[in-house]
Design an enzyme around this catalytic site. Structure first.
Site, PDB file in Angstrom:
ATOM      1  CE1 TYR A  44     -10.451  10.614  -8.281  1.00 52.18           C
ATOM      2  CE2 TYR A  44     -11.888  11.550  -9.944  1.00 52.18           C
ATOM      3  CZ  TYR A  44     -10.689  10.969  -9.577  1.00 52.18           C
ATOM      4  OH  TYR A  44      -9.724  10.746 -10.533  1.00 52.18           O
ATOM      5  CG  ASP A  64      -2.014   0.960   1.164  1.00 56.09           C
ATOM      6  OD1 ASP A  64      -3.171   0.523   1.302  1.00 56.09           O
ATOM      7  OD2 ASP A  64      -1.752   2.165   0.972  1.00 56.09           O
ATOM      8  NE  ARG A 122     -22.972   8.582 -12.045  1.00 56.25           N
ATOM      9  CZ  ARG A 122     -21.811   8.260 -12.605  1.00 56.25           C
ATOM     10  NH1 ARG A 122     -21.538   6.992 -12.839  1.00 56.25           N
ATOM     11  NH2 ARG A 122     -20.920   9.165 -12.928  1.00 56.25           N
ATOM     12  CB  THR A 143      -9.675  13.968 -12.173  1.00 57.93           C
ATOM     13  OG1 THR A 143     -10.961  13.768 -12.748  1.00 57.93           O
ATOM     14  CG2 THR A 143      -9.865  14.629 -10.825  1.00 57.93           C
TER      15      THR A 143
END
Ligand code: UFG
Length: 332
Positions: free
Chosen positions: A143, A53, A284, A119
């Site tokens: 996010y 991780d 959504r 993003t």
């Protein structure tokens, strides 16, 4: 001398295509991934794989001690908009702590170059379409917020430690390696194109069109779909850009073109020659109406030349992967 590149998250969808592109370009590749969402089989056999991780500092340091890493490509993050709305802390924990841990290890081992995945979701509801690299970033989901925070953390570390970084803001990653040997396999799958292709393959009864009252001509969301191998190519160009002594920067990576959910459905029907039933469903959470990139700076400054910027080709490559691997990685 061959350079060794660390890909954090190299077993994931974009990560596995990144590893493939680096190997095509004759780089030596080290992958770290905890396989929480990625797949061991997706990693090209020529890469050296360490399972662990990114938040685990001991694990990271052991990898950095064993390998002579020259640059890091950081793609290890949770990235589902709807899940982030339900579980914001999961996103802040994984995405922010992972980055901090990686930056500490890079600092300790004096690794100067970082390319990381940001993003379109950092822009929220954009102030203009197409979205320019420098437009205001006001995320409307956790996010996107976590990725904007990552951009800010990196900015301050650059000032303090001399790190050099390119943040690449992906629009909607789609498609697969053209030979269909690797592709998209999320569990559960929430992304539009793989859901449409699963329906085309008869594995699902119908596609839900999530929201038909958006401010778009046909009422469904418009997104800018960009081929995953074109994204991968941009990372290598970004690394060369930094290594040539250019300053840290951020770029939007999209196709300059948007398609609505209904248009994607129609294109997929043409590509697959399947009926693909669909039903209208409620919105959504956390979805902006329209996201389309202005990609001119990535083209001009990085010399980015997307090879797969036609939506039929993008969907065709995803369809080839789906036909070769109907159940994804597990049951080839
Ligand atoms: N959609 C449907 N039905 C579905 C799934 C999706 O109508 O079953 C719609 C969504 O509402 C959205 C569009 O299809 O309008 C695309 O949805 P995806 O889930 O495929 O992708 P997102 O736009 O939500 O997000 C993706 C990545 C993010 C990234 C974003 C950038 O998952 O990490 O693109 O635009 F931030």
């Amino acid at each position: 001398m061959t350079e060794t590149i660390l890909v954090a998250g190299g077993a994931g969808y974009v990560g596995s295509h990144m590893v493939q592109e680096l190997i095509n370009e004759h780089y030596d590749v080290v992958v770290i991934d905890n396989l929480s969402t990625g797949h061991r089989q997706a990693i090209n056999a020529q890469a050296r794989f360490y399972q662990g991780d990114t938040r685990d500092r001991q694990f990271l340091e052991s990898v950095f001690a064993q390998e002579e890493i020259t640059a890091v490509i950081h793609m290890d993050a949770f990235s589902l908009v709807p899940e982030s709305v339900q579980q914001p802390l999961k996103y802040f924990d994984n995405n922010l702590i992972g980055l901090i841990s990686l930056l500490e290890a890079m600092n300790k081992y004096a690794i100067k170059y970082l390319i990381f995945s940001s993003t379109a979701a950092t822009f929220g509801n954009p102030v203009q379409i197409p979205i320019q690299d420098q437009d205001p970033q006001q995320p409307i989901n956790p996010y996107g917020e976590s990725k904007l925070m990552m951009e800010k953390i990196v900015h301050w570390v650059e000032q303090a430690n001399g790190l050099q970084c390119v943040a690449l803001r992906y629009f909607n990653a789609a498609g697969a390696l053209a030979d269909g040997s690797i592709g998209e396999d999320h569990r559960p799958e929430t992304h539009l194109i793989p859901i449409i292709l699963r329906t085309a393959a008869g594995q699902q009864d119908y596609v839900q069109i999530c929201g038909t009252d958006y401010h778009t001509p046909d009422g469904t969301n418009i997104r800018d779909y960009v081929h995953v191998m074109d994204l991968a190519q941009a990372h290598i160009l970004a690394l060369k850009y930094l290594q040539a002594g250019n300053p840290s920067c951020s770029f939007n990576l999209g196709s300059n073109t948007g398609f609505s959910v209904k248009e994607i459905l129609q294109t997929a029907r043409e590509v697959t020659h399947c009926a693909i039933p669909a039903q209208e469903a409620p919105r959504r959470g956390g979805d902006p109406d329209i996201l389309i990139a202005d990609n001119s700076q990535a083209k001009k400054i990085l010399g980015w030349h997307p090879q797969y910027d036609d939506i039929h080709t993008i969907i065709q490559t995803a369809w080839t992967w789906k036909q070769n691997h109907p159940q994804g990685y597990a049951h080839k």
